[in-house]
Structures are given as structure tokens and as C-alpha cells.
Design an enzyme around this catalytic site. Structure first.
Site, PDB file in Angstrom:
ATOM      1  N   ASP A   9       0.876  -1.160   0.000  1.00  0.00           N
ATOM      2  CA  ASP A   9       0.000   0.000   0.000  1.00  0.00           C
ATOM      3  C   ASP A   9       0.929   1.230   0.000  1.00  0.00           C
ATOM      4  OD1 ASP A   9      -2.398   1.565   0.528  1.00  0.00           O
ATOM      5  OD2 ASP A   9      -1.615   1.804   2.546  1.00  0.00           O
ATOM      6  N   LEU A  10       0.419   2.394  -0.355  1.00  0.00           N
ATOM      7  CA  LEU A  10       1.286   3.580  -0.417  1.00  0.00           C
ATOM      8  C   LEU A  10       1.179   4.439   0.846  1.00  0.00           C
ATOM      9  CD1 LEU A  10       3.214   5.369  -2.102  1.00  0.00           C
ATOM     10  CD2 LEU A  10       1.189   6.466  -3.066  1.00  0.00           C
ATOM     11  N   ASP A  11       0.030   5.091   0.970  1.00  0.00           N
ATOM     12  CA  ASP A  11      -0.149   6.020   2.095  1.00  0.00           C
ATOM     13  C   ASP A  11      -0.193   5.251   3.410  1.00  0.00           C
ATOM     14  OD1 ASP A  11      -0.852   8.094   3.791  1.00  0.00           O
ATOM     15  OD2 ASP A  11      -2.971   7.970   3.274  1.00  0.00           O
ATOM     16  N   THR A  17       1.366  10.263   3.564  1.00  0.00           N
ATOM     17  CA  THR A  17       0.659  11.339   2.870  1.00  0.00           C
ATOM     18  C   THR A  17      -0.657  11.683   3.572  1.00  0.00           C
ATOM     19  OG1 THR A  17       0.094   9.579   1.323  1.00  0.00           O
ATOM     20  CG2 THR A  17       1.615  11.249   0.533  1.00  0.00           C
ATOM     21  N   LYS A  45      -8.597   6.806   5.803  1.00  0.00           N
ATOM     22  CA  LYS A  45      -7.421   6.038   5.389  1.00  0.00           C
ATOM     23  C   LYS A  45      -7.800   4.885   4.464  1.00  0.00           C
ATOM     24  CE  LYS A  45      -4.060   7.258   8.822  1.00  0.00           C
ATOM     25  NZ  LYS A  45      -3.215   6.843   9.935  1.00  0.00           N
ATOM     26  N   SER A 114      -2.464   0.682  -4.395  1.00  0.00           N
ATOM     27  CA  SER A 114      -2.946   1.859  -3.674  1.00  0.00           C
ATOM     28  C   SER A 114      -4.277   2.356  -4.212  1.00  0.00           C
ATOM     29  CB  SER A 114      -1.897   2.976  -3.805  1.00  0.00           C
ATOM     30  OG  SER A 114      -2.428   4.218  -3.423  1.00  0.00           O
ATOM     31  N   ALA A 115      -5.080   2.968  -3.330  1.00  0.00           N
ATOM     32  CA  ALA A 115      -6.350   3.572  -3.749  1.00  0.00           C
ATOM     33  C   ALA A 115      -6.137   4.952  -4.373  1.00  0.00           C
ATOM     34  CB  ALA A 115      -7.263   3.709  -2.543  1.00  0.00           C
ATOM     35  N   LYS A 145     -11.067  -0.938  -1.760  1.00  0.00           N
ATOM     36  CA  LYS A 145     -10.803  -1.819  -0.629  1.00  0.00           C
ATOM     37  C   LYS A 145     -11.971  -1.663   0.352  1.00  0.00           C
ATOM     38  CE  LYS A 145      -5.889  -0.629  -1.088  1.00  0.00           C
ATOM     39  NZ  LYS A 145      -4.752   0.139  -0.538  1.00  0.00           N
ATOM     40  N   GLU A 169      -0.119  -3.297   4.621  1.00  0.00           N
ATOM     41  CA  GLU A 169      -1.258  -2.363   4.668  1.00  0.00           C
ATOM     42  C   GLU A 169      -1.362  -1.662   6.021  1.00  0.00           C
ATOM     43  OE1 GLU A 169      -3.826  -0.716   3.777  1.00  0.00           O
ATOM     44  OE2 GLU A 169      -4.061  -1.271   1.699  1.00  0.00           O
ATOM     45  N   ASP A 170      -1.785  -0.389   6.010  1.00  0.00           N
ATOM     46  CA  ASP A 170      -1.988   0.328   7.273  1.00  0.00           C
ATOM     47  C   ASP A 170      -3.462   0.529   7.591  1.00  0.00           C
ATOM     48  OD1 ASP A 170      -2.314   2.253   5.156  1.00  0.00           O
ATOM     49  OD2 ASP A 170      -2.359   3.772   6.733  1.00  0.00           O
TER      50      ASP A 170
HETATM   51  P1  B16 Z   1      -6.146  10.362  -3.982  1.00  0.00           P
HETATM   52  P2  B16 Z   1      -3.551   4.274  -0.050  1.00  0.00           P
HETATM   53  C1  B16 Z   1      -5.303   6.294  -0.147  1.00  0.00           C
HETATM   54  O1  B16 Z   1      -4.012   5.797  -0.378  1.00  0.00           O
HETATM   55  C2  B16 Z   1      -5.318   7.155   1.101  1.00  0.00           C
HETATM   56  O2  B16 Z   1      -5.074   6.347   2.244  1.00  0.00           O
HETATM   57  C3  B16 Z   1      -6.662   7.797   1.256  1.00  0.00           C
HETATM   58  O3  B16 Z   1      -6.685   8.617   2.399  1.00  0.00           O
HETATM   59  C4  B16 Z   1      -6.981   8.624  -0.004  1.00  0.00           C
HETATM   60  O4  B16 Z   1      -8.255   9.204   0.093  1.00  0.00           O
HETATM   61  C5  B16 Z   1      -6.910   7.677  -1.219  1.00  0.00           C
HETATM   62  O5  B16 Z   1      -5.620   7.094  -1.284  1.00  0.00           O
HETATM   63  C6  B16 Z   1      -7.189   8.414  -2.514  1.00  0.00           C
HETATM   64  O6  B16 Z   1      -6.153   9.321  -2.766  1.00  0.00           O
HETATM   65  O7  B16 Z   1      -7.035  11.497  -3.618  1.00  0.00           O
HETATM   66  O8  B16 Z   1      -4.692  10.727  -4.099  1.00  0.00           O
HETATM   67  O9  B16 Z   1      -6.648   9.616  -5.213  1.00  0.00           O
HETATM   68  O10 B16 Z   1      -3.492   4.161   1.447  1.00  0.00           O
HETATM   69  O11 B16 Z   1      -4.534   3.316  -0.692  1.00  0.00           O
HETATM   70  O12 B16 Z   1      -2.188   4.216  -0.687  1.00  0.00           O
HETATM   71 MG    MG Z   2      -2.810   3.200   3.321  1.00  0.00          MG
END
Ligand code: B16
Ligand code: MG
Length: 217
Positions: A9-11, A17, A45, A114-115, A145, A169-170
Site C-alpha cells: 500500500d502507499l499512504d 501522505t 485512510k 494503492s487507492a 478496498k 497495509e496500514d
Molecule cells: P487520492 P492508499 C489512499 O491511499 C489514502 O489512504 C486515502 O486517504 C486517499 O483518500 C486515497 O488514497 C485516494 O487518494 O485522492 O490521491 O486519489 O493508502 O490506498 O495508498
Molecule cells: Mg494506506
């Protein structure tokens, strides 16, 4: 099929972030006349941008027209990107580079799952995009997810069976997505929160070499 693969996962796993998402969402909530706290930010998140706005509007008891909704989504992302523009390699979370180097040394392929629709840009900013064998982000999937789509697509791109994939994953929804994909889920965060993960570490630098060696066996 290759033996093992890892998906990150990224964030919250590679970079933090969440703090930038929080600042941008808080400004937006304030503009709409209500406050948004760091505790409430936990609800976002791993959640998509559109769903995040829905949650925030619900907190503030605000309803927006479709036109205004779209305008606020653009505004939030513009503000968020201004923070991302300033990111450097210093923001890679502790232990991440060590784990990536360990995988490279052992010829284990790895992907991003990542989302975020900004995932590629973030990886470029922190200088590690070329290390990844595949990237699956918010632009590639239609189901959020805890649906396993993002991780199953990652496994497919890496040509490794889901059962042989390990996910970091967090977020609770992210751990559930990994479990739903039939993968091994490693939670990064609190054991009290990520109760469904196979193992949990407070941070990536808490994982011992013995643990990593065991994961790739
Ligand atoms: P964006 P992850 C997610 O990243 C974030 O945890 C979540 O807070 C955010 O809303 C989502 O990405 C969408 O991000 O606005 O940049 O498309 O944890 O799946 O890496
Ligand atoms: Mg995350």
C-alpha cells in the site's frame, strides 16, 4: 508462475501522505463552515477521494450539488498536489528502503497496490517508482478496498498466484482486501486496530531479517 511476490500500500506504508490529505480536507471543511479533526481523518485512510468527501460532508451535515461536489474534489486535489510537489526521498518511511532492497537482493518481484490516483506521481517525487515491477492505483480499479480487486490485479501483473502474495497495509479496509484476495496480510500500525492482519508491526523498520526471510520461504 513465480514463487512469491509482495504488494505495498502507499499512504501509511511507504510514505505518510495522510497528513497532507488531512490538511487539504480540513481547509475544505472549514470553508464549508465546520471543523474536521485528525481523529476523523482516520476514517479516510485507504478510502477513495470521492468516498472521503462523502464521509466529510456527512460529518458536517452538508449536502452539495453534483457541480459543487466536483468543484470541491478538484480543489482538494489541487491543494493536496501542492504538498506532494514538495515531497522528497526524506519522506520515505523508516525501514521501507531496507525491505525493498531485501526483496531486490532475493529477486522477489513487488508491486504497489494503492487507492490513490496520485500514486505514480508520489513514487516519482520520492524517487522510487523504477524499483516497482508493477503499479496498481486508483486509476486502475473500479472497486474500493476491502474489495480485493487492487491486490488481485497486482498479483496478475506480477504473474504470481494470490496465495503466494504478501501485502503490507496500514488500513483496516486494506487488510480486509488482502485477506479477501487470499493473501498474507501484514499490518503496519496498531495491533489493536489491525486485528485481522496475519502479523502487525508498528513500522516497517520493526521487521527482523528472520521475519523477512521467513516470508519469502
Ligand atoms: P487520492 P492508499 C489512499 O491511499 C489514502 O489512504 C486515502 O486517504 C486517499 O483518500 C486515497 O488514497 C485516494 O487518494 O485522492 O490521491 O486519489 O493508502 O490506498 O495508498
Ligand atoms: Mg494506506
Amino acid at each position: 508462475m513465480k514463487e512469491k511476490a509482495f504488494i505495498f500500500d502507499l499512504d501509511g506504508v511507504i510514505v505518510d501522505t495522510a497528513k497532507y490529505h488531512f490538511l487539504a480536507w480540513k481547509n475544505l471543511a472549514n470553508e464549508l463552515g465546520f471543523d474536521f479533526t485528525e481523529t476523523q481523518n482516520e476514517l479516510l485512510k485507504g478510502v477513495s477521494r470521492v468516498k472521503s468527501l462523502e464521509i466529510i460532508l456527512n460529518i458536517g451535515g452538508v449536502t452539495l450539488s453534483e457541480e459543487k461536489t466536483q468543484a470541491f474534489l478538484v480543489k482538494k486535489n489541487t491543494e493536496y498536489l501542492a504538498f506532494i510537489n514538495k515531497m522528497t526521498a526524506d519522506e520515505i518511511l523508516p525501514g521501507v528502503l531496507k525491505v525493498l532492497a531485501f526483496l531486490k537482493n532475493n529477486n522477489i518481484p513487488f508491486a504497489l497496490g494503492s487507492a490513490s490516483k496520485n500514486a505514480r506521481f508520489i513514487l516519482e517525487q520520492v524517487g522510487i517508482i523504477d524499483l516497482f515491477d508493477a503499479i496498481v492505483d486508483g486509476n486502475d480499479v473500479s472497486k474500493a478496498k476491502p474489495d480485493p480487486e487492487v491486490f488481485l490485479l497486482g498479483a496478475e501483473k506480477l504473474n504470481v498466484a494470490p496465495a503466494n502474495c504478501v501485502v503490507f497495509e496500514d488500513a483496516i479496509a486494506g487488510v480486509e482486501a488482502a485477506n479477501n484476495a487470499g493473501m498474507v496480510s501484514i499490518g503496519i500500525g496498531s495491533e489493536d486496530v489491525l486485528t485481522e492482519a496475519s502479523s502487525v508491526f508498528e513500522s516497517m523498520d520493526q521487521m527482523s531479517d528472520a521475519f523477512l526471510n521467513n516470508l519469502i520461504k
